[in-house]
Design a protein around this motif. Structure first.
Motif, mmCIF file in Angstrom:
data_model
loop_
_atom_site.group_PDB
_atom_site.id
_atom_site.type_symbol
_atom_site.label_atom_id
_atom_site.label_comp_id
_atom_site.label_asym_id
_atom_site.label_seq_id
_atom_site.Cartn_x
_atom_site.Cartn_y
_atom_site.Cartn_z
ATOM 1 N N LEU A 108 0.809 -1.217 0.000
ATOM 2 C CA LEU A 108 0.000 0.000 0.000
ATOM 3 C C LEU A 108 0.842 1.266 0.000
ATOM 4 O O LEU A 108 1.875 1.327 0.664
ATOM 5 N N PRO A 109 0.370 2.291 -0.708
ATOM 6 C CA PRO A 109 1.103 3.559 -0.712
ATOM 7 C C PRO A 109 0.853 4.394 0.539
ATOM 8 O O PRO A 109 1.525 5.389 0.761
ATOM 9 N N LEU A 110 -0.130 4.016 1.358
ATOM 10 C CA LEU A 110 -0.459 4.731 2.584
ATOM 11 C C LEU A 110 -0.364 3.784 3.775
ATOM 12 O O LEU A 110 -0.711 2.606 3.662
ATOM 13 N N ALA A 111 0.065 4.297 4.908
ATOM 14 C CA ALA A 111 0.159 3.504 6.121
ATOM 15 C C ALA A 111 -1.243 3.235 6.680
ATOM 16 O O ALA A 111 -2.187 4.004 6.434
ATOM 17 N N LEU A 112 -1.369 2.163 7.432
ATOM 18 C CA LEU A 112 -2.679 1.772 7.965
ATOM 19 C C LEU A 112 -3.316 2.856 8.836
ATOM 20 O O LEU A 112 -4.523 3.107 8.705
ATOM 21 N N ARG B 231 -7.648 7.121 9.326
ATOM 22 C CA ARG B 231 -7.963 8.546 9.438
ATOM 23 C C ARG B 231 -8.703 9.045 8.197
ATOM 24 O O ARG B 231 -9.678 9.789 8.301
ATOM 25 N N LEU B 232 -8.257 8.642 7.016
ATOM 26 C CA LEU B 232 -8.890 9.119 5.790
ATOM 27 C C LEU B 232 -10.330 8.638 5.663
ATOM 28 O O LEU B 232 -11.202 9.379 5.202
ATOM 29 N N LEU B 233 -10.612 7.415 6.087
ATOM 30 C CA LEU B 233 -11.993 6.927 6.058
ATOM 31 C C LEU B 233 -12.862 7.725 7.027
ATOM 32 O O LEU B 233 -14.017 8.036 6.723
ATOM 33 N N ARG B 234 -12.316 8.071 8.183
ATOM 34 C CA ARG B 234 -13.068 8.899 9.132
ATOM 35 C C ARG B 234 -13.310 10.301 8.565
ATOM 36 O O ARG B 234 -14.390 10.868 8.731
ATOM 37 N N VAL B 235 -12.308 10.856 7.899
ATOM 38 C CA VAL B 235 -12.450 12.181 7.271
ATOM 39 C C VAL B 235 -13.533 12.128 6.190
ATOM 40 O O VAL B 235 -14.371 13.033 6.094
ATOM 41 N N MET B 236 -13.530 11.072 5.392
ATOM 42 C CA MET B 236 -14.554 10.933 4.350
ATOM 43 C C MET B 236 -15.942 10.907 4.967
ATOM 44 O O MET B 236 -16.862 11.569 4.488
ATOM 45 N N GLU C 256 -12.205 14.867 -2.008
ATOM 46 C CA GLU C 256 -11.601 16.178 -1.779
ATOM 47 C C GLU C 256 -11.200 16.355 -0.314
ATOM 48 O O GLU C 256 -10.096 16.802 -0.006
ATOM 49 N N ALA C 257 -12.098 15.975 0.603
ATOM 50 C CA ALA C 257 -11.795 16.111 2.035
ATOM 51 C C ALA C 257 -10.618 15.219 2.431
ATOM 52 O O ALA C 257 -9.729 15.642 3.182
ATOM 53 N N ALA C 258 -10.600 13.997 1.923
ATOM 54 C CA ALA C 258 -9.531 13.057 2.274
ATOM 55 C C ALA C 258 -8.195 13.494 1.694
ATOM 56 O O ALA C 258 -7.157 13.389 2.363
ATOM 57 N N LEU C 259 -8.186 13.977 0.450
ATOM 58 C CA LEU C 259 -6.931 14.433 -0.153
ATOM 59 C C LEU C 259 -6.370 15.644 0.589
ATOM 60 O O LEU C 259 -5.163 15.740 0.817
ATOM 61 N N GLN C 260 -7.249 16.558 0.979
ATOM 62 C CA GLN C 260 -6.799 17.713 1.744
ATOM 63 C C GLN C 260 -6.165 17.250 3.059
ATOM 64 O O GLN C 260 -5.084 17.717 3.432
ATOM 65 N N ALA C 261 -6.808 16.330 3.757
ATOM 66 C CA ALA C 261 -6.271 15.815 5.020
ATOM 67 C C ALA C 261 -4.954 15.074 4.789
ATOM 68 O O ALA C 261 -4.008 15.213 5.581
ATOM 69 N N MET C 262 -4.886 14.303 3.722
ATOM 70 C CA MET C 262 -3.679 13.533 3.426
ATOM 71 C C MET C 262 -2.496 14.466 3.183
ATOM 72 O O MET C 262 -1.406 14.261 3.722
ATOM 73 N N TYR C 263 -2.693 15.506 2.394
ATOM 74 C CA TYR C 263 -1.596 16.401 2.078
ATOM 75 C C TYR C 263 -1.238 17.309 3.248
ATOM 76 O O TYR C 263 -0.113 17.767 3.354
ATOM 77 N N GLU C 264 -2.176 17.575 4.145
ATOM 78 C CA GLU C 264 -1.853 18.318 5.367
ATOM 79 C C GLU C 264 -0.920 17.506 6.254
ATOM 80 O O GLU C 264 -0.092 18.078 6.966
#
Length: 145
Positions: free
Chosen positions: A15-19, A24-29, A135-143
């Motif tokens: 995976l390109p992202l850690a668990l 966190r990204l699923l919660r943000v979504m 959009e919300a998840a990408l913003q959180a990921m890049y932050e």
């Protein structure tokens, strides 16, 4: 919303992202969903990270389709969590094929799966919902980077 990630060692390593990021990204979504999207019905999500062989078997058994796919969604209900099954192999193959950043493609697939968990089928309504979550998840990921 609680998120449980059920990893399979070999698949999670791809995976390109850690668990913790995935959780966190699923919660943000989920938090980004508008009230009318039915987010209240989705309180728990299990994310299974698998290889192509395992998702191909699930795709055949439950969807009647041959071969691997990128993400499968199984809505919960009655106290059961919704289940997302994500193929790490297909995610990476598609990202390379489409010239996409693997982390962003991962977010896109998770948003798509979440749309199905919320009971939506392909079409403009689901596309708009997925775009909001993505959009919300990408913003959180890049932050976080």
């Amino acid at each position: 919303m609680s998120v449980e990630v059920c990893q399979y060692q070999q698949a999670a390593a791809l995976l390109p992202l850690a668990l913790p990021q995935l959780r966190r990204l699923l919660r943000v979504m989920h938090a980004a969903l508008p009230d009318e999207a039915g987010a209240e019905v989705l309180c728990d999500v299990e994310l299974h990270i698998v290889r192509d062989g395992m998702i191909a078997a699930a795709n055949s058994r439950y969807m009647g389709c041959h071969g691997p796919t990128n993400v499968l969604s199984f809505p919960g209900g009655g106290g059961m969590a919704g289940i997302l099954v994500l193929s790490a192999d297909t995610l990476l193959r598609e990202a390379a094929l489409y010239g996409q950043v693997p982390e962003e493609h991962c977010v896109r697939l998770l948003a798509h799966g979440m749309g199905h968990l919320l009971g939506h089928d392909h079409g403009p309504e689901m596309d708009a919902l997925c775009a909001t979550m993505e959009e919300a998840a990408l913003q959180a990921m890049y932050e976080d980077m």
